[in-house]
Scaffold this active site. Structure first.
Site, PDB file in Angstrom:
ATOM      1  N   SER A  11       0.878  -1.180   0.000  1.00  0.00           N
ATOM      2  CA  SER A  11       0.000   0.000   0.000  1.00  0.00           C
ATOM      3  C   SER A  11       0.910   1.223   0.000  1.00  0.00           C
ATOM      4  CB  SER A  11      -0.933  -0.020   1.210  1.00  0.00           C
ATOM      5  OG  SER A  11      -0.201  -0.155   2.408  1.00  0.00           O
ATOM      6  N   GLU A  13       1.258   5.550   0.592  1.00  0.00           N
ATOM      7  CA  GLU A  13       0.686   6.748   1.214  1.00  0.00           C
ATOM      8  C   GLU A  13       1.142   8.017   0.486  1.00  0.00           C
ATOM      9  OE1 GLU A  13       0.733   6.814   5.553  1.00  0.00           O
ATOM     10  OE2 GLU A  13       1.564   8.835   5.436  1.00  0.00           O
ATOM     11  N   ALA A  47      -2.508  19.061   8.756  1.00  0.00           N
ATOM     12  CA  ALA A  47      -2.612  19.490  10.151  1.00  0.00           C
ATOM     13  C   ALA A  47      -3.470  20.743  10.288  1.00  0.00           C
ATOM     14  CB  ALA A  47      -1.222  19.736  10.718  1.00  0.00           C
ATOM     15  N   ASP A 105      -1.843  15.693  16.068  1.00  0.00           N
ATOM     16  CA  ASP A 105      -1.120  16.528  17.031  1.00  0.00           C
ATOM     17  C   ASP A 105      -1.878  17.823  17.246  1.00  0.00           C
ATOM     18  OD1 ASP A 105       1.184  14.867  17.510  1.00  0.00           O
ATOM     19  OD2 ASP A 105       1.646  15.225  15.393  1.00  0.00           O
ATOM     20  N   PHE A 211      13.085  15.059  10.369  1.00  0.00           N
ATOM     21  CA  PHE A 211      11.731  14.589  10.651  1.00  0.00           C
ATOM     22  C   PHE A 211      11.753  13.513  11.743  1.00  0.00           C
ATOM     23  CE2 PHE A 211       7.749  12.312   9.600  1.00  0.00           C
ATOM     24  CZ  PHE A 211       6.907  13.385   9.807  1.00  0.00           C
ATOM     25  N   HIS A 261       3.608  -0.925   3.913  1.00  0.00           N
ATOM     26  CA  HIS A 261       2.965   0.359   3.628  1.00  0.00           C
ATOM     27  C   HIS A 261       4.085   1.371   3.373  1.00  0.00           C
ATOM     28  CE1 HIS A 261      -0.215   3.393   3.858  1.00  0.00           C
ATOM     29  NE2 HIS A 261       0.591   4.135   4.596  1.00  0.00           N
TER      30      HIS A 261
HETATM   31  P1  FAD Z   1      -2.922   8.091  19.829  1.00  0.00           P
HETATM   32  O1  FAD Z   1      -2.694   6.676  19.508  1.00  0.00           O
HETATM   33  O2  FAD Z   1      -4.243   8.436  20.385  1.00  0.00           O
HETATM   34  O3  FAD Z   1      -1.883   8.633  20.897  1.00  0.00           O
HETATM   35  C1  FAD Z   1      -0.485   8.736  20.651  1.00  0.00           C
HETATM   36  C2  FAD Z   1       0.261   8.173  21.840  1.00  0.00           C
HETATM   37  O4  FAD Z   1      -0.110   8.863  23.031  1.00  0.00           O
HETATM   38  C3  FAD Z   1      -0.059   6.720  22.055  1.00  0.00           C
HETATM   39  O5  FAD Z   1       0.786   5.933  21.255  1.00  0.00           O
HETATM   40  C4  FAD Z   1       0.149   6.586  23.535  1.00  0.00           C
HETATM   41  O6  FAD Z   1       1.503   6.407  23.839  1.00  0.00           O
HETATM   42  C5  FAD Z   1      -0.267   7.937  24.101  1.00  0.00           C
HETATM   43  N1  FAD Z   1      -1.682   7.883  24.533  1.00  0.00           N
HETATM   44  C6  FAD Z   1      -2.730   8.525  23.962  1.00  0.00           C
HETATM   45  N2  FAD Z   1      -3.852   8.267  24.663  1.00  0.00           N
HETATM   46  C7  FAD Z   1      -3.507   7.463  25.678  1.00  0.00           C
HETATM   47  C8  FAD Z   1      -4.199   6.861  26.751  1.00  0.00           C
HETATM   48  N3  FAD Z   1      -5.519   7.032  26.923  1.00  0.00           N
HETATM   49  N4  FAD Z   1      -3.515   6.101  27.610  1.00  0.00           N
HETATM   50  C9  FAD Z   1      -2.198   5.899  27.464  1.00  0.00           C
HETATM   51  N5  FAD Z   1      -1.451   6.446  26.473  1.00  0.00           N
HETATM   52  C10 FAD Z   1      -2.104   7.218  25.606  1.00  0.00           C
HETATM   53  N6  FAD Z   1      -0.657  12.949  11.461  1.00  0.00           N
HETATM   54  C11 FAD Z   1      -1.441  13.813  10.761  1.00  0.00           C
HETATM   55  O7  FAD Z   1      -1.577  14.982  11.165  1.00  0.00           O
HETATM   56  N7  FAD Z   1      -2.065  13.432   9.613  1.00  0.00           N
HETATM   57  C12 FAD Z   1      -1.984  12.156   9.133  1.00  0.00           C
HETATM   58  O8  FAD Z   1      -2.567  11.839   8.103  1.00  0.00           O
HETATM   59  C13 FAD Z   1      -1.173  11.224   9.835  1.00  0.00           C
HETATM   60  N8  FAD Z   1      -1.060   9.939   9.416  1.00  0.00           N
HETATM   61  C14 FAD Z   1      -0.319   9.047  10.147  1.00  0.00           C
HETATM   62  C15 FAD Z   1      -0.265   7.703   9.716  1.00  0.00           C
HETATM   63  C16 FAD Z   1       0.494   6.781  10.432  1.00  0.00           C
HETATM   64  C17 FAD Z   1       0.527   5.346   9.954  1.00  0.00           C
HETATM   65  C18 FAD Z   1       1.224   7.203  11.587  1.00  0.00           C
HETATM   66  C19 FAD Z   1       2.063   6.209  12.313  1.00  0.00           C
HETATM   67  C20 FAD Z   1       1.145   8.507  12.022  1.00  0.00           C
HETATM   68  C21 FAD Z   1       0.373   9.452  11.322  1.00  0.00           C
HETATM   69  N9  FAD Z   1       0.258  10.777  11.750  1.00  0.00           N
HETATM   70  C22 FAD Z   1      -0.522  11.662  11.038  1.00  0.00           C
HETATM   71  C23 FAD Z   1       0.969  11.248  12.943  1.00  0.00           C
HETATM   72  C24 FAD Z   1       0.066  11.181  14.192  1.00  0.00           C
HETATM   73  O9  FAD Z   1      -1.004  12.094  14.059  1.00  0.00           O
HETATM   74  C25 FAD Z   1       0.908  11.549  15.422  1.00  0.00           C
HETATM   75  O10 FAD Z   1       1.860  10.559  15.656  1.00  0.00           O
HETATM   76  C26 FAD Z   1       0.103  11.857  16.684  1.00  0.00           C
HETATM   77  O11 FAD Z   1       1.000  12.401  17.641  1.00  0.00           O
HETATM   78  C27 FAD Z   1      -0.530  10.631  17.330  1.00  0.00           C
HETATM   79  O12 FAD Z   1      -1.657  10.198  16.687  1.00  0.00           O
HETATM   80  P2  FAD Z   1      -2.259   8.726  17.080  1.00  0.00           P
HETATM   81  O13 FAD Z   1      -3.514   8.516  16.358  1.00  0.00           O
HETATM   82  O14 FAD Z   1      -1.195   7.720  17.000  1.00  0.00           O
HETATM   83  O15 FAD Z   1      -2.609   9.025  18.616  1.00  0.00           O
END
Ligand code: FAD
Length: 291
Positions: A11, A13, A47, A105, A211, A261
């Site tokens: 896949s 991105e 963002a 973020d 990055f 991916h």
């Molecule tokens: P979450 O999984 O909710 O939280 C991130 C971390 O915070 C967790 O891994 C955990 O350690 C901690 N955490 C959060 N909530 C809890 C809880 N309740 N209890 C304990 N620990 C907790 N960013 C963009 O802006 N746009 C995108 O399109 C984008 N695509 C991405 C695609 C992939 C495959 C990846 C890996 C990252 C992507 N990101 C993107 C970056 C991402 O938005 C950031 O890494 C952001 O800081 C975390 O998002 P998340 O959904 O992993 O968050």
């Protein structure tokens, strides 16, 4: 679907283009990679407001104009619940049935809490309500920079998958063992859904290093030594980056990883070459069936 010799799935991105030239490049890239019959394409979610609009437009256009399934990334931080739900509805009404559900973020460093969805878990719950949306979530082999501990990070991933996500896609990494240890730890706590490694080809080591500092990925020290030997020789740099990515994927493949991916950065030549080296085959271009 891809018919690579060893059933490996790919896949790719993309990120939203910022101008006309980038827009044209995106479509060339899509056309190039379509011929590999990938499992899906994904479009990241910007963002900020205007970048988000471009993400939405492009995800929908890709879904409409490409025969490949599209996963739209969606973040829920820095937006109200109504705004996020509105975007989901736009994707859904356009026919998109794959979402990469993310917290994202905070838009400003001062912002600490999400004004809408309290966490990505609530977003997943809301997406599940649609009944037919395939959900992917993010995973961090080197641990998310905000995690309290590696185990808390992994437990959070488990909660995302238990909430109904079908798979995790990882942040990129360069050390196969790092991913394999992460996969082992995930299996030990009972995670049995697919964890797809995110692969970033090194087009530009300086940018990757910059990055990586922000997202917590480690660039191996050996990369500095290797890339210095090919400085000022773009072709040799390309060959080196290709070789490193293929080595990484082949090692993972030998350990049973059958899906990759790619973070294309909208530069697809190298992703194409890596995929071909891993056994993907080029198919006849297909005309889309969408109107
Ligand atoms: P979450 O999984 O909710 O939280 C991130 C971390 O915070 C967790 O891994 C955990 O350690 C901690 N955490 C959060 N909530 C809890 C809880 N309740 N209890 C304990 N620990 C907790 N960013 C963009 O802006 N746009 C995108 O399109 C984008 N695509 C991405 C695609 C992939 C495959 C990846 C890996 C990252 C992507 N990101 C993107 C970056 C991402 O938005 C950031 O890494 C952001 O800081 C975390 O998002 P998340 O959904 O992993 O968050």
């Amino acid at each position: 679907m891809n018919d690579s010799k060893n059933n490996t799935r790919f896949s790719y991105e993309f990120f939203p283009p910022r101008n006309e030239r980038m827009q044209r490049r995106l479509w060339r890239s899509i056309g190039q990679l379509e011929r590999l019959g990938p499992s899906f394409f994904s479009m990241t979610y910007g963002a900020l407001g205007s970048a988000q609009e471009v993400s939405i437009e492009n995800a929908i256009a890709m879904h409409r104009d490409s025969p490949v399934a599209v996963a739209a990334h969606l973040t829920c931080s820095s937006a109200t619940r109504e705004q996020v739900d509105g975007v989901v509805r736009q994707f859904y009404d356009a026919g998109i049935r794959r979402i990469v559900a993310l917290r994202g973020d905070a838009a400003s460093p001062k912002e600490t809490s999400t004004p809408g969805y309290g966490s990505v878990l609530e977003l997943i719950e809301s997406l599940i309500g649609y009944g037919d949306i395939d959900i992917s979530v993010a995973a961090y082999p080197e641990v998310h920079p905000e995690a309290v501990s590696a185990s808390a990070d992994l437990q959070h991933l488990q909660r995302k998958l238990d909430a109904g996500a079908q798979r995790a896609i990882t942040q990129y990494f360069f050390d196969a063992d790092c991913f394999l240890r992460f996969r082992d730890r995930a299996q030990r706590i009972g995670i049995d859904k697919p964890i797809i490694p995110g692969i970033l080809p090194v087009h530009d080591l300086d940018r990757v290093r910059l990055f990586s500092e922000r997202c917590g990925a480690t660039v191996p020290a050996s990369y500095d030594k290797l890339f210095v030997t090919v400085k000022n020789d773009p072709e040799a740099q390309y060959r080196l980056a290709l070789e490193l990515a293929v080595d990484l994927c082949e090692r993972l493949n030998r350990e049973g990883v059958d899906s990759f991916h790619f973070y294309t950065l909208n530069q697809t030549d190298m992703c194409l070459d890596i995929s071909l080296a891993l056994g993907a085959s080029l198919q006849q271009p297909k005309l889309t069936t969408a109107a």
